[in-house]
Design an enzyme around this catalytic site. Structure first.
Site, PDB file in Angstrom:
ATOM      1  N   HIS A   1       0.836  -1.208   0.000  1.00  0.00           N
ATOM      2  CA  HIS A   1       0.000   0.000   0.000  1.00  0.00           C
ATOM      3  C   HIS A   1       0.867   1.253   0.000  1.00  0.00           C
ATOM      4  O   HIS A   1       1.272   1.747   1.055  1.00  0.00           O
ATOM      5  CB  HIS A   1      -0.916  -0.001   1.231  1.00  0.00           C
ATOM      6  CG  HIS A   1      -2.008   1.013   1.180  1.00  0.00           C
ATOM      7  ND1 HIS A   1      -3.199   0.842   1.852  1.00  0.00           N
ATOM      8  CD2 HIS A   1      -2.113   2.202   0.562  1.00  0.00           C
ATOM      9  CE1 HIS A   1      -3.978   1.895   1.644  1.00  0.00           C
ATOM     10  NE2 HIS A   1      -3.324   2.744   0.855  1.00  0.00           N
TER      11      HIS A   1
ATOM     12  N   ARG B   1       2.238   8.817  -6.449  1.00  0.00           N
ATOM     13  CA  ARG B   1       1.754  10.121  -6.937  1.00  0.00           C
ATOM     14  C   ARG B   1       1.927  10.381  -8.425  1.00  0.00           C
ATOM     15  O   ARG B   1       1.387  11.365  -8.919  1.00  0.00           O
ATOM     16  CB  ARG B   1       2.396  11.267  -6.149  1.00  0.00           C
ATOM     17  CG  ARG B   1       2.197  11.218  -4.647  1.00  0.00           C
ATOM     18  CD  ARG B   1       0.739  11.185  -4.260  1.00  0.00           C
ATOM     19  NE  ARG B   1       0.520  11.399  -2.832  1.00  0.00           N
ATOM     20  CZ  ARG B   1      -0.592  11.068  -2.188  1.00  0.00           C
ATOM     21  NH1 ARG B   1      -1.593  10.506  -2.847  1.00  0.00           N
ATOM     22  NH2 ARG B   1      -0.728  11.313  -0.906  1.00  0.00           N
TER      23      ARG B   1
ATOM     24  N   ASP C   1       0.732   2.713   3.660  1.00  0.00           N
ATOM     25  CA  ASP C   1      -0.112   3.782   3.122  1.00  0.00           C
ATOM     26  C   ASP C   1       0.735   5.037   2.943  1.00  0.00           C
ATOM     27  O   ASP C   1       0.307   6.153   3.273  1.00  0.00           O
ATOM     28  CB  ASP C   1      -1.311   4.045   4.032  1.00  0.00           C
ATOM     29  CG  ASP C   1      -2.362   4.960   3.389  1.00  0.00           C
ATOM     30  OD1 ASP C   1      -2.266   5.221   2.166  1.00  0.00           O
ATOM     31  OD2 ASP C   1      -3.272   5.417   4.109  1.00  0.00           O
TER      32      ASP C   1
END
Length: 427
Positions: free
Chosen positions: A53, A57, A290
């Site tokens: 995860h 970008r 994340d």
């Protein structure tokens, strides 16, 4: 390379031979051939982390992170495989968007997977025609990228995933249970009060129930409450916990301010400690970062305008290794959380363990080399960290498929990009 006298996660001391991309042998007193011999006495040799995860970008937001900077940062932290999420610009919801992202991923220094996303405009026919890692992060509430979907579209995604035999990764929060009264506040803790624990718990329950009805496996991303973890486990689904939900709580927001805003938000320390218990006892399947970088300037605004997310791909394994070295987690548990279980859950049979025949995705660590985490020493394009000043145990070097991609004390610590799509490699 022949690595002599390395201590593995299980505590055994072994010699490990690397030949080409694979681990050729693991044993005692292996004879040296015409190869480089490395004495690893007193050091830990671990499988590289599989971080399922991350948000690198690109395309769309390369000022926050690029595939080059993100994978360098990962390699420096002992991560050898990352899985990128779909909320880029354009979102990765059709075949053309996957192809575009694969172009950026040519700059990857480590191996990777790419997840396909779900929006009202997604194109399953072209999306599933590409080598996807999984479907998701499927957002059941808006986060960065505003890709939140309703129950009917989630049900459609489950049907498509079952047809194409892929796992679904779910961001589970129920927006109807957000605490609207918290929006009258402007302190950093208001974000935690707004996206309250019940919103996660009920979303996890419903997501699991719908998946169970359709006989499809889901993986619940960034669970931040013990109840959410337990609900996923009760339904036979897997889940992950992030390092920020494992180590940080709402009490840190007075120091972090809006740099501590993320989705789901930080919880009270009583909940955080119960999450840690589930990480330690095996209820939680894996740790994933994340990794969601934003610039400091973007974060230095009001709580209702600050983008959600924190960087973490370079610091996660160093933080966990300190926990192992200090006896709070075993090295075996860290291996399972970061490598072995992600490999099992997401069908990467040749990764995640130091064993003969596996890819030589390896990390060498000196247990005595604990240092302070400093943002100015990290390699991300987002030069700040919520763990500034914490202790970390960083690798001496990181190897991907038999080649060192990072060596901390080298004049040139990184080699050339050599990352490959694991779905292509595994085939």
């Amino acid at each position: 390379m022949l690595i002599r006298n390395a201590t593995l996660a299980e505590g055994d001391t072994r010699d490990v031979r690397v030949s080409g991309e694979r681990i050729a042998a693991v044993g005692d007193g292996l004879d040296a051939d015409d190869e480089r011999v490395l004495d690893a006495t007193g050091k830990r040799l671990l499988p590289g982390m599989i971080d399922v995860h991350v948000h690198f970008r690109q395309p769309g937001f390369g000022h926050k992170e690029t595939w080059e900077t993100g994978t360098k940062s990962a390699a420096a932290g002992g991560v050898t495989t990352v899985v990128d999420q779909p909320n880029t610009e354009p979102p990765t919801v059709d075949g053309a968007a996957v192809d575009e992202k694969l172009g950026y991923a040519e700059q990857a220094h480590i191996d990777f997977g790419i997840n396909g996303g779900v929006t009202a405009d997604w194109e399953p026919a072209t999306l599933f025609d590409r080598p996807l890692f999984a479907l998701g992060e499927v957002f059941l509430a808006d986060s960065t990228g505003e890709m939140g979907i309703d129950t009917s579209l989630y049900a459609e995604a489950l049907e498509q995933a079952r047809e194409h035999d892929v796992t679904v990764t779910v961001h589970a929060e129920d927006e109807t249970l957000f605490n609207e009264s918290a929006r009258e506040r402007d302190d950093a803790d208001a974000w935690s009060a707004y996206r309250r624990p019940q919103a996660e718990q009920e979303a996890v329950r419903r997501a699991c129930e719908l998946a169970t009805e359709r006989d499809i496996q889901i993986h619940v991303a960034h669970t931040s409450t013990p109840e959410g973890i337990d609900i996923a486990a009760e339904h036979g689904m897997t889940c992950e916990v992030t390092p920020h939900h494992l180590f940080l709580s709402r009490e840190y927001l007075s120091e972090l301010g809006t740099h501590g805003v993320m989705n789901p938000p930080l919880r009270r320390d009583t909940l955080r400690s119960r999450v840690y218990e589930r990480v330690a006892d095996g209820t939680v399947d894996m740790i994933a970062t994340d990794h969601a970088p934003h610039t400091a300037e973007e974060k230095d605004v009001g709580v209702w305008d600050a983008p959600s997310g924190v960087p973490g791909v370079e610091t996660v394994l160093p933080l966990l290794l300190v926990e192992a070295e200090r006896g709070r987690l075993s090295y075996e548990r860290v291996r399972d959380l970061t490598a072995a279980t992600p490999a099992d859950v997401f069908d990467l049979p040749d990764r995640g363990r130091v064993r003969e025949g596996n890819y030589a995705d390896l990390v060498l660590v000196d247990p005595d080399a604990v240092t302070e985490i400093r943002a100015d020493a990290l390699h991300t394009n987002c030069p700040w960290t919520p763990f500034e000043g914490w202790d970390g145990l960083f690798p001496e070097w990181t190897m991907v498929r038999g080649e060192q991609v990072f060596e901390r004390d080298a004049d040139e610590p990184f080699g050339d990009p050599r990352g490959q799509n694991v779905r292509t490699t595994e085939e």
